[in-house]
Enzyme design. Structure first.
Site, PDB file in Angstrom:
ATOM      1  N   HIS A  62       0.691  -1.159  -0.096  1.00  0.00           N
ATOM      2  CA  HIS A  62       0.217  -0.013   0.019  1.00  0.00           C
ATOM      3  C   HIS A  62       1.112   1.429  -0.224  1.00  0.00           C
ATOM      4  O   HIS A  62       2.020   1.339   0.561  1.00  0.00           O
ATOM      5  CB  HIS A  62      -0.923  -0.093   1.016  1.00  0.00           C
ATOM      6  CG  HIS A  62      -1.501  -1.134   1.365  1.00  0.00           C
ATOM      7  ND1 HIS A  62      -1.926  -1.509   2.541  1.00  0.00           N
ATOM      8  CD2 HIS A  62      -2.468  -2.224   0.600  1.00  0.00           C
ATOM      9  CE1 HIS A  62      -2.525  -2.689   3.176  1.00  0.00           C
ATOM     10  NE2 HIS A  62      -3.020  -2.833   1.220  1.00  0.00           N
ATOM     11  N   LYS A  72       5.963   6.728   7.539  1.00  0.00           N
ATOM     12  CA  LYS A  72       5.424   5.339   8.438  1.00  0.00           C
ATOM     13  C   LYS A  72       6.561   5.142   8.972  1.00  0.00           C
ATOM     14  O   LYS A  72       7.865   5.230   8.558  1.00  0.00           O
ATOM     15  CB  LYS A  72       4.607   4.210   7.743  1.00  0.00           C
ATOM     16  CG  LYS A  72       3.737   4.531   6.753  1.00  0.00           C
ATOM     17  CD  LYS A  72       3.090   2.976   6.212  1.00  0.00           C
ATOM     18  CE  LYS A  72       1.762   3.484   5.322  1.00  0.00           C
ATOM     19  NZ  LYS A  72       1.671   1.609   5.009  1.00  0.00           N
ATOM     20  N   TYR A 132       2.221   1.244  13.807  1.00  0.00           N
ATOM     21  CA  TYR A 132       2.609   1.948  12.426  1.00  0.00           C
ATOM     22  C   TYR A 132       2.361   4.090  13.443  1.00  0.00           C
ATOM     23  O   TYR A 132       1.373   3.587  13.763  1.00  0.00           O
ATOM     24  CB  TYR A 132       2.146   2.012  11.037  1.00  0.00           C
ATOM     25  CG  TYR A 132       1.491   0.424  10.507  1.00  0.00           C
ATOM     26  CD1 TYR A 132       2.117   0.976   9.503  1.00  0.00           C
ATOM     27  CD2 TYR A 132       0.796  -0.297  10.927  1.00  0.00           C
ATOM     28  CE1 TYR A 132       1.910  -0.673   8.494  1.00  0.00           C
ATOM     29  CE2 TYR A 132       0.704  -1.674  10.773  1.00  0.00           C
ATOM     30  CZ  TYR A 132       0.828  -1.792   9.462  1.00  0.00           C
ATOM     31  OH  TYR A 132       0.119  -2.634   8.542  1.00  0.00           O
ATOM     32  N   ASP A 168      -6.104  -6.936  -1.635  1.00  0.00           N
ATOM     33  CA  ASP A 168      -4.763  -6.956  -1.418  1.00  0.00           C
ATOM     34  C   ASP A 168      -4.456  -7.863  -2.537  1.00  0.00           C
ATOM     35  O   ASP A 168      -3.542  -7.708  -4.022  1.00  0.00           O
ATOM     36  CB  ASP A 168      -3.778  -7.323  -0.228  1.00  0.00           C
ATOM     37  CG  ASP A 168      -3.988  -6.360   0.161  1.00  0.00           C
ATOM     38  OD1 ASP A 168      -4.095  -4.814  -0.051  1.00  0.00           O
ATOM     39  OD2 ASP A 168      -3.118  -6.633   1.510  1.00  0.00           O
TER      40      ASP A 168
END
Length: 181
Positions: A62, A72, A132, A168
């Site tokens: 992603h 991130k 995250y 995904d």
């Protein structure tokens, strides 16, 4: 913290520097000033936790694009994962190259993912949990993705994928015109 650059500019591995005594340890896992000194985006707008029941669970690949690209800082807090990121920066000399890192609760390592990189991970253990820190809030309409098994990327996954979402699994291949921006 020890911030170690990788072969791709802007990507870094962040290791803890433990201060230990009879109680255990203390360590700084994030410092705005140290991130800025290392040329990393220090903003934290959102923190996320992902729990995965089974080894072989894949989440990714992603990214978020303009107007909300995100950096991130990814850390595994239970179990183990293989984290892979792919450079999607349009003018980068390392475009479509990847960095793969094993993150575990035991090694306490984190991976810094700059904006304009696709990110995904594969769980290596049952009960893997990932935290995250993200520089942007989730922004509908800006999410893009790459296929984890795209032959043009040849990502070196450590094991077979056992669990993956339909979304995904269905990202478009690069050869079929995947939209990356």
């Amino acid at each position: 913290m020890k911030i170690t650059p990788t072969h791709i500019e802007g990507v870094a591995i962040v290791d803890l520097e433990l201060r230990q005594d009879e109680r255990g340890f203390f360590a700084r896992s994030f410092c705005r000033e140290e991130f800025e000194q290392a040329g990393l985006v220090p903003a934290v707008e959102q923190c996320n936790v992902s729990f995965n029941h089974l080894a072989g669970t894949l989440r990714g690949m992603h990214t978020q694009v303009d107007p909300a690209p995100e950096a991130k800082l990814v850390r595994c807090t239970a179990g183990a994962i293989q984290d892979i990121i792919v450079d999607l920066r349009p003018d980068s000399p390392t475009r479509l190259q990847h960095v793969a890192v094993e993150l575990t609760a035991e090694n306490r390592r984190a991976l810094y993912v700059p904006p304009y990189f696709a990110h995904g991970y594969l769980t290596l253990t049952d009960g893997a949990e990932v935290v995250y820190q993200v520089s942007q809030s989730y922004t509908p309409g800006t999410e893009r993705g790459l296929r984890f098994d795209d032959p043009d990327l040849a990502l070196p996954w450590a094991r077979d994928v056992a669990v993956i979402s339909d979304k995904d699994r269905s990202w478009t291949l690069l050869a079929d015109g995947a939209v990356l921006s």
